[in-house]
Design a protein around this motif. Sequence first.
Motif, PDB file in Angstrom:
ATOM      1  N   MET A  30       0.789  -1.194   0.020  1.00  0.00           N
ATOM      2  CA  MET A  30       0.050   0.035  -0.128  1.00  0.00           C
ATOM      3  C   MET A  30       0.866   1.214  -0.003  1.00  0.00           C
ATOM      4  O   MET A  30       2.026   1.183  -0.556  1.00  0.00           O
ATOM      5  N   VAL A  31       0.248   2.262   0.535  1.00  0.00           N
ATOM      6  CA  VAL A  31       1.039   3.364   0.545  1.00  0.00           C
ATOM      7  C   VAL A  31       2.012   3.842   1.695  1.00  0.00           C
ATOM      8  O   VAL A  31       2.777   4.662   1.751  1.00  0.00           O
ATOM      9  N   ARG A  32       1.568   2.981   2.938  1.00  0.00           N
ATOM     10  CA  ARG A  32       2.370   3.305   4.369  1.00  0.00           C
ATOM     11  C   ARG A  32       3.830   3.265   4.194  1.00  0.00           C
ATOM     12  O   ARG A  32       4.437   4.255   4.623  1.00  0.00           O
ATOM     13  N   ARG A  33       4.391   2.304   3.539  1.00  0.00           N
ATOM     14  CA  ARG A  33       5.867   1.997   3.751  1.00  0.00           C
ATOM     15  C   ARG A  33       6.442   3.029   2.785  1.00  0.00           C
ATOM     16  O   ARG A  33       7.669   3.569   3.264  1.00  0.00           O
ATOM     17  N   PRO A  34       6.039   3.260   1.484  1.00  0.00           N
ATOM     18  CA  PRO A  34       6.854   4.269   0.662  1.00  0.00           C
ATOM     19  C   PRO A  34       6.647   5.542   1.284  1.00  0.00           C
ATOM     20  O   PRO A  34       7.511   6.522   1.171  1.00  0.00           O
ATOM     21  N   VAL A  35       5.584   5.990   2.052  1.00  0.00           N
ATOM     22  CA  VAL A  35       5.456   7.397   2.626  1.00  0.00           C
ATOM     23  C   VAL A  35       6.548   7.431   3.820  1.00  0.00           C
ATOM     24  O   VAL A  35       7.185   8.511   3.926  1.00  0.00           O
ATOM     25  N   ALA A  36       6.677   6.104   4.403  1.00  0.00           N
ATOM     26  CA  ALA A  36       7.630   6.358   5.553  1.00  0.00           C
ATOM     27  C   ALA A  36       9.072   6.345   4.902  1.00  0.00           C
ATOM     28  O   ALA A  36       9.941   6.962   5.719  1.00  0.00           O
ATOM     29  N   TRP A  37       9.271   5.728   3.939  1.00  0.00           N
ATOM     30  CA  TRP A  37      10.672   5.894   3.248  1.00  0.00           C
ATOM     31  C   TRP A  37      11.063   7.370   2.791  1.00  0.00           C
ATOM     32  O   TRP A  37      12.196   7.848   3.085  1.00  0.00           O
ATOM     33  N   ILE A  38       9.982   7.889   2.178  1.00  0.00           N
ATOM     34  CA  ILE A  38      10.016   9.451   1.623  1.00  0.00           C
ATOM     35  C   ILE A  38      10.419  10.502   2.884  1.00  0.00           C
ATOM     36  O   ILE A  38      11.322  11.069   2.658  1.00  0.00           O
ATOM     37  N   VAL A  39       9.512   9.998   3.835  1.00  0.00           N
ATOM     38  CA  VAL A  39       9.739  10.960   4.980  1.00  0.00           C
ATOM     39  C   VAL A  39      11.150  10.722   5.592  1.00  0.00           C
ATOM     40  O   VAL A  39      11.711  11.790   6.058  1.00  0.00           O
ATOM     41  N   ALA A  40      11.761   9.502   5.742  1.00  0.00           N
ATOM     42  CA  ALA A  40      13.061   9.371   6.386  1.00  0.00           C
ATOM     43  C   ALA A  40      14.076   9.976   5.476  1.00  0.00           C
ATOM     44  O   ALA A  40      15.032  10.915   6.121  1.00  0.00           O
ATOM     45  N   LEU A  41      13.878   9.970   4.102  1.00  0.00           N
ATOM     46  CA  LEU A  41      14.899  10.461   3.266  1.00  0.00           C
ATOM     47  C   LEU A  41      15.002  12.378   3.177  1.00  0.00           C
ATOM     48  O   LEU A  41      15.793  12.695   3.405  1.00  0.00           O
ATOM     49  N   VAL A  42      13.716  12.525   3.368  1.00  0.00           N
ATOM     50  CA  VAL A  42      13.557  13.936   3.355  1.00  0.00           C
ATOM     51  C   VAL A  42      13.950  14.668   4.618  1.00  0.00           C
ATOM     52  O   VAL A  42      14.661  15.503   4.677  1.00  0.00           O
ATOM     53  N   LEU A  43      13.764  14.151   5.779  1.00  0.00           N
ATOM     54  CA  LEU A  43      14.235  14.536   6.924  1.00  0.00           C
ATOM     55  C   LEU A  43      15.855  14.230   7.256  1.00  0.00           C
ATOM     56  O   LEU A  43      16.406  15.177   7.812  1.00  0.00           O
ATOM     57  N   PHE A  44      16.171  13.349   6.709  1.00  0.00           N
ATOM     58  CA  PHE A  44      17.751  12.980   6.761  1.00  0.00           C
ATOM     59  C   PHE A  44      18.444  14.333   5.981  1.00  0.00           C
ATOM     60  O   PHE A  44      19.430  14.860   6.192  1.00  0.00           O
ATOM     61  N   ALA A  45      17.879  14.361   4.553  1.00  0.00           N
ATOM     62  CA  ALA A  45      18.430  15.499   3.816  1.00  0.00           C
ATOM     63  C   ALA A  45      18.036  16.908   4.484  1.00  0.00           C
ATOM     64  O   ALA A  45      18.982  17.847   4.632  1.00  0.00           O
ATOM     65  N   GLU A  46      16.858  16.892   5.168  1.00  0.00           N
ATOM     66  CA  GLU A  46      16.708  18.509   6.108  1.00  0.00           C
ATOM     67  C   GLU A  46      17.795  18.760   7.197  1.00  0.00           C
ATOM     68  O   GLU A  46      18.257  19.388   7.356  1.00  0.00           O
ATOM     69  N   ALA A  47      17.913  17.332   7.820  1.00  0.00           N
ATOM     70  CA  ALA A  47      19.079  17.264   9.003  1.00  0.00           C
ATOM     71  C   ALA A  47      20.583  17.709   8.372  1.00  0.00           C
ATOM     72  O   ALA A  47      21.095  18.722   8.958  1.00  0.00           O
TER      73      ALA A  47
END
Length: 158
Positions: A1-18
């Motif tokens: 479904m959409v749950r895991r890809p959203v979690a992966w995207i959020v992780a990548l975005v937050l690491f890039a933002e950090a």
Amino acid sequence: MVRRPVAWIVALVLFAEALGVLAVNWFLGVVVDRQDMSLAGLDPDMMSVSSKIGGVVFGLYFALCGLVSLLVALRDRAPAGLGRVLLISAAVVHALLGAFAWGLIGWTAFLLMVVVLALIVLLLMTYDGRPEKPVDPAAPADSGTPPPLSPPAAPTAP
């Protein structure tokens, strides 16, 4: 479904933002240190060091939020406890940053903050209310009340 890809995207975005927050604050600290000027009587070395420390602290905060999101993606389970609190606080921080960005930087920075906010909220909402074990549709729903007692059997004559 959409749950895991959203979690992966959020992780990548937050690491890039950090990394971005750390780099920008470090750069600002170097600029303040090289200018060697006082701002309203403040010590330039103290401003430089505080900018670098702030960058490290907020960078670690966003990296920790990214780690929580990464664990959510790997485990495919909702964040609980401190992880959930961290993601909610990251959503609030992005909402506030978006409000400040609208006035100080412009609508593109506001749009970026709103997209990150929406991703974090989507991550929190897609795992919300998810049953832990599959529900059998043939099983009766448990209403929380005990089953009714059967009437006593009538005495039989010998």
